[in-house]
Structures are given as structure tokens and as C-alpha cells.
Design an enzyme around this catalytic site. Structure first.
Site, short mmCIF file in Angstrom:
data_model
loop_
_atom_site.label_atom_id
_atom_site.label_comp_id
_atom_site.label_asym_id
_atom_site.label_seq_id
_atom_site.Cartn_x
_atom_site.Cartn_y
_atom_site.Cartn_z
N ASN A 54 -2.83 9.44 11.15
CA ASN A 54 -4.27 9.21 11.32
C ASN A 54 -4.57 7.92 12.08
O ASN A 54 -5.73 7.54 12.24
CB ASN A 54 -4.99 9.24 9.96
N LEU A 55 -3.51 7.24 12.50
CA LEU A 55 -3.61 5.99 13.28
C LEU A 55 -4.41 4.91 12.55
O LEU A 55 -5.03 4.06 13.18
CB LEU A 55 -4.21 6.26 14.68
N THR A 70 -3.09 2.52 10.50
CA THR A 70 -2.34 1.29 10.78
C THR A 70 -1.34 1.52 11.91
O THR A 70 -0.87 0.57 12.52
CB THR A 70 -1.57 0.80 9.54
N TYR A 83 -0.01 0.98 -5.61
CA TYR A 83 0.98 1.41 -4.61
C TYR A 83 2.27 1.88 -5.30
O TYR A 83 2.82 2.93 -4.96
CB TYR A 83 1.26 0.23 -3.66
N ILE A 121 5.59 -20.42 2.75
CA ILE A 121 6.22 -19.69 1.64
C ILE A 121 5.32 -19.77 0.41
O ILE A 121 4.90 -20.86 0.01
CB ILE A 121 7.60 -20.32 1.31
P1 NAD Z 1 3.11 1.62 8.62
O1 NAD Z 1 1.75 1.21 8.10
O2 NAD Z 1 3.57 1.01 9.88
O3 NAD Z 1 3.19 3.20 8.73
C1 NAD Z 1 2.42 4.07 7.97
C2 NAD Z 1 1.84 5.09 8.93
O4 NAD Z 1 1.12 6.09 8.20
C3 NAD Z 1 0.83 4.50 9.92
O5 NAD Z 1 1.12 4.95 11.22
C4 NAD Z 1 -0.53 5.02 9.45
O6 NAD Z 1 -1.45 5.15 10.52
C5 NAD Z 1 -0.12 6.34 8.83
N1 NAD Z 1 -1.00 6.84 7.77
C6 NAD Z 1 -1.44 6.17 6.69
N2 NAD Z 1 -2.17 6.99 5.90
C7 NAD Z 1 -2.16 8.21 6.50
C8 NAD Z 1 -2.70 9.46 6.15
N3 NAD Z 1 -3.42 9.63 5.03
N4 NAD Z 1 -2.50 10.50 6.98
C9 NAD Z 1 -1.79 10.36 8.13
N5 NAD Z 1 -1.24 9.18 8.51
C10 NAD Z 1 -1.42 8.12 7.69
O7 NAD Z 1 4.14 1.33 7.43
P2 NAD Z 1 5.74 1.46 7.42
O8 NAD Z 1 6.26 0.14 7.04
O9 NAD Z 1 6.24 2.10 8.64
O10 NAD Z 1 5.93 2.43 6.17
C11 NAD Z 1 6.35 3.80 6.30
C12 NAD Z 1 6.63 4.36 4.91
O11 NAD Z 1 7.71 3.65 4.31
C13 NAD Z 1 5.44 4.24 3.96
O12 NAD Z 1 5.37 5.39 3.15
C14 NAD Z 1 5.79 3.03 3.11
O13 NAD Z 1 5.19 3.09 1.85
C15 NAD Z 1 7.30 3.15 3.03
N6 NAD Z 1 7.98 1.89 2.76
C16 NAD Z 1 8.01 0.90 3.71
C17 NAD Z 1 8.68 -0.29 3.43
C18 NAD Z 1 8.79 -1.41 4.44
O14 NAD Z 1 9.48 -2.39 4.17
N7 NAD Z 1 8.14 -1.34 5.60
C19 NAD Z 1 9.30 -0.48 2.18
C20 NAD Z 1 9.22 0.54 1.24
C21 NAD Z 1 8.58 1.74 1.55
#
Ligand code: NAD
Length: 315
Positions: free
Chosen positions: A35-36, A38, A146, A205
């Protein structure tokens, strides 16, 4: 050979965009659904002509239903979520709403007999750890929305495996870092520190810097996820994805200062924290090693150098 089709939700985000790129390199047909909120199409710039990008919201059943009906999907990576400490604390209801998206993905995957569903869970489910190292079937201490959603998501994945034999796996990601990661205040510590250091600002920090995290370079995180597709014995399982080498936030800040060649110029700055930060993160990674036959390749300094180089290019 028939190419398998993979749906990546959240594919325009940090982790999802790397995943789409690697899947394409492995000759999968890639559908990116995002959904763009973030995420950004900039993250997909190089590969967009070769993938099917669909703008849509996982929490809207009908939008997702059309995607499943119009495409013969084989594998699903459900990565879409509201992410980031500051953002999730500020938007608890939006975070809780992501449970809808998880249910939609499972229901549609069941209806369309998807071969594998991989869910991005998080080390946040451990909350303040009850035991160290954190083991998948040990204590969880999820308190914030979360973490609660991720834990419920894991349980739903497991339930669909038990009820319908849907081949689901939840990967508990520990801190992932690398190019394409958001580095605003809403972003993550590695990007924030790198941005500060590149702007000649002392990395800030929260607290005394002795808190630990397990930092996984994006290439390693993606490799583990790709191995999950075909790994036997992963159905209905939850797997920690980490290095098993916790690093203090102070060491992280100092390493970034050193890699940027700013020793003697910058020193980490400590500020009082009113955030209820988790003190330690320390995963047991033996299940990952056993089931995925995987060990991370990147040392922290290597991953940070690559990340630093990327930030230098875009700033
Ligand atoms: P991010 O915010 O870069 O990516 C999330 C993506 O999901 C974004 O492109 C956003 O536009 C899209 N999005 C959000 N809600 C949506 C919806 N309802 N429908 C369609 N698209 C939607 O974050 P990320 O760091 O790339 O995280 C990716 C996944 O990994 C997430 O599920 C996050 O919880 C999980 N995660 C990430 C980390 C980390 O360190 N980055 C750690 C643990 C878990």
C-alpha cells in the site's frame, strides 16, 4: 521449466524489496503487493519492469482476493505490516488492524492451496526476555500491540497448518539492517546512527548503551527466508533468524564511527530514555541452523560497511 509465482506483501519496503530482487534472480515470477504506506517504488526501481507491482492493502479482503483470483500463486511471503518502534507506539490501532491482513492471507492461501506461506514475525514477541538465549518454544513476553500481533500471527499460521495442513512458517527476525532501510526518527538504529555520523552529529544512545541487539545483514536475512521455501520440516514451525552474536548499542555506535573514519571527531552521546526499551536480545539460533542449514555469512563490520556505502551514495 514452469516458473513458480511468488506473492510478496510489503514488497516495496526495506526487506520486501530485497526479497523481490533475489526471487527474480532465482527466476520466480514476482508479484509485489504494497500500500506504499512506508514502502516506496524507489526501492523497486531496478526491478519494477520485471515484476508485477500491485498497489493495495492487505487489510482489505477484497483487494487481496482479486490478486489471488487473477494469478496462479505458488508461494506467499507476508511481510506487510506497520513497522518501527516510534510508529507502532504512536499508532497502536493501525498495528492491531494488521491482524486482519494476516487472517486474509491465511484464508486466501488455504482457499487457493498455496504451497508455502512464510510470515515475517519478530524478536519483539520475546518482549523483556524471561530467559537468555531466547528459544522458540521458550517464554514469550509480548506486551506491546506490535509484539502481540506478531505472536497472534504466528499462532494463526500454526493453526492453519494444524487445521488445513497449510504449509506455513513464521520467521522471528532479529534486527535487520542494510540498504533501503528507513533512517528517519521513525526508522531503525543502524540507519539513524549512520545518518547522524555522516552529518557529523554524535550518535545518540538512549540509556547507557549496554542494551544488546542481534544485527542481521539484509543479505543473510533474505538467504534464510529463501531457504525456508524448500526446507523440509518447517511446516507449522517458528524459527529465530539471527546471528546468535549480540552486540551492545554502544559498540554499534563506535563501530559506525570507526568505519566512517570519524574517531577523534565524534563520540556517542547518551540521553535519558523514557522509552521502555528492552534490555537484551539474544537468540538461540540452533533451530535455524538445523532446519534451514544456514549460518549468517556477514560479519557486523562487513554489513555495516556496505550499508554505510549505500547511505553515502544517497545523501
Ligand atoms: P518496511 O516498513 O520497510 O516494510 C513494510 C512494507 O509493508 C512497506 O512497504 C509498507 O508500505 C507495506 N505495508 C504496510 N502495511 C500494509 C498493508 N496493510 N497492506 C499492504 N502493504 C502494507 O519494514 P521492513 O523492515 O521491511 O519489515 C518487513 C517485515 O519484517 C514486517 O512484517 C516487519 O514487522 C518484519 N520485521 C522487520 C524487522 C527489521 O529489523 N526491519 C525485524 C523484525 C520483523
Amino acid at each position: 521449466m514452469i516458473r513458480q509465482t511468488v506473492l510478496v506483501t510489503g514488497g516495496a519496503g526495506f526487506i520486501g524489496s530485497h526479497l523481490c530482487q533475489r526471487l527474480l534472480g532465482k527466476n520466480f515470477k514476482v508479484i509485489c503487493f504494497d500500500n506504499l504506506s512506508t514502502g516506496s517504488l524507489n526501492n523497486l526501481q531496478k526491478i519494477q519492469p520485471h515484476i508485477n507491482f500491485i498497489k493495495g492493502d492487505c487489510n482489505d479482503y477484497n483487494q487481496l482476493k482479486i490478486v489471488f483470483e487473477k494469478n496462479k500463486i505458488d508461494i506467499v511471503f507476508h511481510y506487510a505490516a506497520v513497522v518501527g518502534v516510534k510508529r507502532t507506539l504512536e499508532n497502536p490501532l493501525a498495528v492491531l488492524n494488521d491482524l486482519e491482513g494476516i487472517r486474509h492471507i491465511l484464508e486466501l492461501s488455504h482457499l487457493h492451496q498455496i504451497k508455502k506461506v512464510i510470515f515475517a514475525s519478530s524478536s519483539e514477541v520475546y518482549g523483556e526476555p524471561v530467559e537468555i538465549p531466547e528459544v522458540e518454544d521458550g517464554h514469550v513476553n509480548a506486551k506491546l500491540p506490535y509484539a502481540v500481533v506478531k505472536l497472534a500471527g504466528e499462532k494463526l499460521m500454526e493453526a492453519y497448518f494444524k487445521m488445513y495442513n497449510l504449509n506455513t512458517t513464521s520467521l522471528r527476525f532479529f534486527n535487520v539492517y542494510g540498504p533501503n532501510q528507513e533512517s528517519s526518527d521513525y526508522g531503525f538504529v543502524v540507519g539513524i546512527f549512520i545518518n547522524q555520523v555522516l552529518e557529523n552529529i554524535a550518535p545518540t544512545i538512549f540509556g547507557d548503551g549496554t542494551q544488546t541487539r542481534d544485527f542481521v545483514y539484509i543479505e543473510d536475512n533474505i538467504e534464510a527466508a529463501l531457504l525456508t521455501i524448500d526446507a523440509p520440516l518447517t511446516a507449522g514451525e517458528v524459527i529465530n533468524i539471527g546471528t546468535g552474536r549480540p552486540v551492545t548499542i554502544l559498540d554499534l555506535a563506535e563501530e559506525i564511527i570507526e568505519l566512517a573514519d570519524k574517531q577523534g571527531i565524534l563520540k556517542p552521546q547518551f540521553i535519558e530514555s523514557n522509552r521502555n526499551d528492552i534490555k537484551h536480545r539474544f537468540p538461540d539460533v540452533s533451530k535455524m541452523q538445523k532446519l534451514l542449514k544456514f549460518r549468517p555469512h556477514y560479519k557486523l563490520s562487513e554489513g555495516l560497511s556496505q550499508t554505510l556505502a549505500w547511505y553515502k551514495k544517497i545523501t
